[in-house]
Design an enzyme around this catalytic site. Sequence first.
Site, PDB file in Angstrom:
ATOM      1  N   THR A  34       0.880  -1.157   0.000  1.00 60.95           N
ATOM      2  CA  THR A  34       0.000   0.000   0.000  1.00 60.95           C
ATOM      3  C   THR A  34       0.921   1.211   0.000  1.00 60.95           C
ATOM      4  OG1 THR A  34      -1.750   1.201   1.173  1.00 60.95           O
ATOM      5  CG2 THR A  34      -0.265  -0.124   2.530  1.00 60.95           C
ATOM      6  N   SER A  35       0.817   2.032  -1.025  1.00 66.57           N
ATOM      7  CA  SER A  35       1.814   3.072  -1.276  1.00 66.57           C
ATOM      8  C   SER A  35       1.811   4.153  -0.199  1.00 66.57           C
ATOM      9  CB  SER A  35       1.566   3.720  -2.638  1.00 66.57           C
ATOM     10  OG  SER A  35       1.708   2.787  -3.674  1.00 66.57           O
TER      11      SER A  35
END
Length: 380
Positions: free
Chosen positions: A90-91
């Site tokens: 998840t960036s």
Amino acid sequence: MTTTAPTAWQQAADALVQDLRGKGAVRTDAVARALREVPRHLFVSGHYGPGGFTAVDPEQPTPETLAIVYSDRGLTTHVPDDTSGTSSSTSQPSIVAKMLEAADLHPGMDVLEIGAGTGWNSALIAHITGGPVTAVEHSEPVATEARAALERAAVPGVRVHTGDGYLGYPSNGYFDRIIVTCGIAGIPPAWLDQLTPNGMILAPLAHGGVHPLTRVYAPGPGGTPTGRLVTMADFMTAAGPLYGGRPVPPSSRGSYLPVPAGRVAGPFPGGLDRDAFADLCMFLAGHDPRVTCAASEDGTYGGCAVVTEDETAGVFVQPDGLYSAGSDAETAALVRTTADRAAAWDVSGRPPLIAWSCSMQLAGPSSDPLLVPGRWHIAE
């Protein structure tokens, strides 16, 4: 009239948005609302750290979990050795926010996302547009988790498909935006065919050893696709023909160079904050395909580097100057060239990263070609 006190996660999300506004990553109310109202913790069931993998309960997060999830950091959720068989994450929220802002999303838009990851980004897009979002994920286990997270968060209108993102999603029709959340070597021609006339692709496109966000626009009749840099970024690389086996020079991205003896004497642009340093690195990359991302053998130096032809030595570019990673004549010449280009950037008014555009040209095998940057130039 009574009001309900915000929950712990809502307080954490609000603090994150305030942090991102202060950093300039969040500029519009639409993006701020999405980040406040889409619960990121519901999309994280575990993450990797220095101690290995930590499983968490997304529906009953601890204060420690909330502190991690609602900080401005990316979280690795899968590695190739686990059941997913791939890397996934998840960036970092600041990069996610910059992408959402750069995508210029509007209500009713139809969006294709390449790389579903945890599903959080798809949920944010759907919150802003209220329109359909189609996500294509290479790994079935990752796609399954994303679907479960979207259901857990009660996000409507998002469909996650397992498949090769190289093909886009032709059965859908046309998309207003194609948003790519993994590093790619180029743009498949099929994506342009799936855009509406005013559509746009936003992708982390390989350049200078990293993956700066790049807007790519469909050309008019008989025209050539063009790209325009948006912001500095780096992403996990895509699987399959979007990246695998592509000759993206130089190949030394992530490799190790000799340890520099110290800073090279001579003038160098001063006062470089993070943004200005990124501007300088992209200026160097726009003029020299040997610019990459590397590290010294002892780990002391890392980041922007310009390498020799055999990619075994070079010069590290740091905010305070140049550091020679080699002692031969070729390395010395490379140091001089890099110093001259740094001076040229300074004298020309320090053009920002967003000034750079590129023409796109077709490359690679006929079975799965890509449109790659052919020539970088500072736009008029």
